[in-house]
Design an enzyme around this catalytic site. Sequence first.
Site, mmCIF file in Angstrom:
data_model
loop_
_atom_site.group_PDB
_atom_site.id
_atom_site.type_symbol
_atom_site.label_atom_id
_atom_site.label_comp_id
_atom_site.label_asym_id
_atom_site.label_seq_id
_atom_site.Cartn_x
_atom_site.Cartn_y
_atom_site.Cartn_z
ATOM 1 N N GLN A 1 3.570 7.706 -5.385
ATOM 2 C CA GLN A 1 3.416 6.249 -5.530
ATOM 3 C C GLN A 1 3.651 5.871 -6.991
ATOM 4 O O GLN A 1 2.972 6.362 -7.888
ATOM 5 C CB GLN A 1 2.014 5.803 -5.084
ATOM 6 C CG GLN A 1 1.850 4.275 -5.122
ATOM 7 C CD GLN A 1 0.484 3.797 -4.644
ATOM 8 O OE1 GLN A 1 -0.416 4.596 -4.325
ATOM 9 N NE2 GLN A 1 0.313 2.491 -4.602
ATOM 10 N N HIS B 1 2.269 -0.680 -0.433
ATOM 11 C CA HIS B 1 3.505 -1.134 0.203
ATOM 12 C C HIS B 1 3.973 -0.084 1.204
ATOM 13 O O HIS B 1 3.736 1.109 1.022
ATOM 14 C CB HIS B 1 4.609 -1.391 -0.835
ATOM 15 C CG HIS B 1 4.825 -0.241 -1.763
ATOM 16 N ND1 HIS B 1 3.989 0.026 -2.819
ATOM 17 C CD2 HIS B 1 5.772 0.736 -1.775
ATOM 18 C CE1 HIS B 1 4.412 1.102 -3.454
ATOM 19 N NE2 HIS B 1 5.493 1.565 -2.829
ATOM 20 N N HIS C 1 7.329 1.539 2.911
ATOM 21 C CA HIS C 1 8.788 1.664 2.875
ATOM 22 C C HIS C 1 9.279 1.584 4.318
ATOM 23 O O HIS C 1 8.868 2.386 5.163
ATOM 24 C CB HIS C 1 9.204 3.011 2.295
ATOM 25 C CG HIS C 1 8.857 3.192 0.855
ATOM 26 N ND1 HIS C 1 9.753 2.981 -0.161
ATOM 27 C CD2 HIS C 1 7.700 3.558 0.248
ATOM 28 C CE1 HIS C 1 9.174 3.221 -1.332
ATOM 29 N NE2 HIS C 1 7.926 3.579 -1.104
HETATM 30 P P1 AMP Z 1 6.628 4.072 -4.478
HETATM 31 O O1 AMP Z 1 7.304 5.090 -5.335
HETATM 32 O O2 AMP Z 1 6.253 4.554 -3.114
HETATM 33 O O3 AMP Z 1 5.471 3.411 -5.218
HETATM 34 O O4 AMP Z 1 7.713 2.949 -4.218
HETATM 35 C C1 AMP Z 1 7.970 1.933 -5.129
HETATM 36 C C2 AMP Z 1 9.311 1.392 -4.784
HETATM 37 O O5 AMP Z 1 9.460 0.137 -5.408
HETATM 38 C C3 AMP Z 1 10.487 2.272 -5.254
HETATM 39 O O6 AMP Z 1 11.261 2.667 -4.137
HETATM 40 C C4 AMP Z 1 11.258 1.355 -6.201
HETATM 41 O O7 AMP Z 1 12.647 1.507 -6.085
HETATM 42 C C5 AMP Z 1 10.793 -0.032 -5.767
HETATM 43 N N1 AMP Z 1 10.815 -1.059 -6.781
HETATM 44 C C6 AMP Z 1 10.267 -1.004 -8.026
HETATM 45 N N2 AMP Z 1 10.459 -2.160 -8.677
HETATM 46 C C7 AMP Z 1 11.140 -2.973 -7.827
HETATM 47 C C8 AMP Z 1 11.645 -4.299 -7.913
HETATM 48 N N3 AMP Z 1 11.484 -5.048 -9.024
HETATM 49 N N4 AMP Z 1 12.300 -4.811 -6.848
HETATM 50 C C9 AMP Z 1 12.460 -4.069 -5.728
HETATM 51 N N5 AMP Z 1 12.007 -2.811 -5.570
HETATM 52 C C10 AMP Z 1 11.362 -2.269 -6.607
#
Ligand code: AMP
Length: 112
Positions: A94, A100, A102
């Site tokens: 995370q 969130h 996916h």
């Molecule tokens: P996690 O690593 O499970 O916390 O997932 C976070 C996700 O958020 C990653 O897949 C990133 O690519 C995505 N992410 C981070 N910043 C943004 C943003 N500004 N807009 C869209 N996606 C984002």
Amino acid sequence: MAERCVFCKIINKEIPATIIDENEHCLVIEDINPKAPVHYLIIPKKHVVSLHDITPGDAQLMSELLFMAQKCATTLPDPKAFGLIVNNGPEAGQSVMHLHCHFLSGKKMTDL
Ligand code: AMP
């Protein structure tokens, strides 16, 4: 902290994102770094850090996230072909400390 949280800023429309869907409980955006042909993030509007932090009072919110996933799936060529992943905690990958899901489709996520 909610004020500095990138997803809270997207929810408050302080920074841009490609919005796929939205209701009073959650926002769906395109992941900025997609890992599949369809890669959305289903984000509760309430700032909850992770799945570890939810309480029984969040039961409806959690259910709304799942029904939003089902709704997102209706736009797919095959509405039954999708995956949902929640990374909980930095050790599990995370990177954004706002809960969130996916939502992934168009690729078999078989390397789990
Ligand atoms: P996690 O690593 O499970 O916390 O997932 C976070 C996700 O958020 C990653 O897949 C990133 O690519 C995505 N992410 C981070 N910043 C943004 C943003 N500004 N807009 C869209 N996606 C984002």
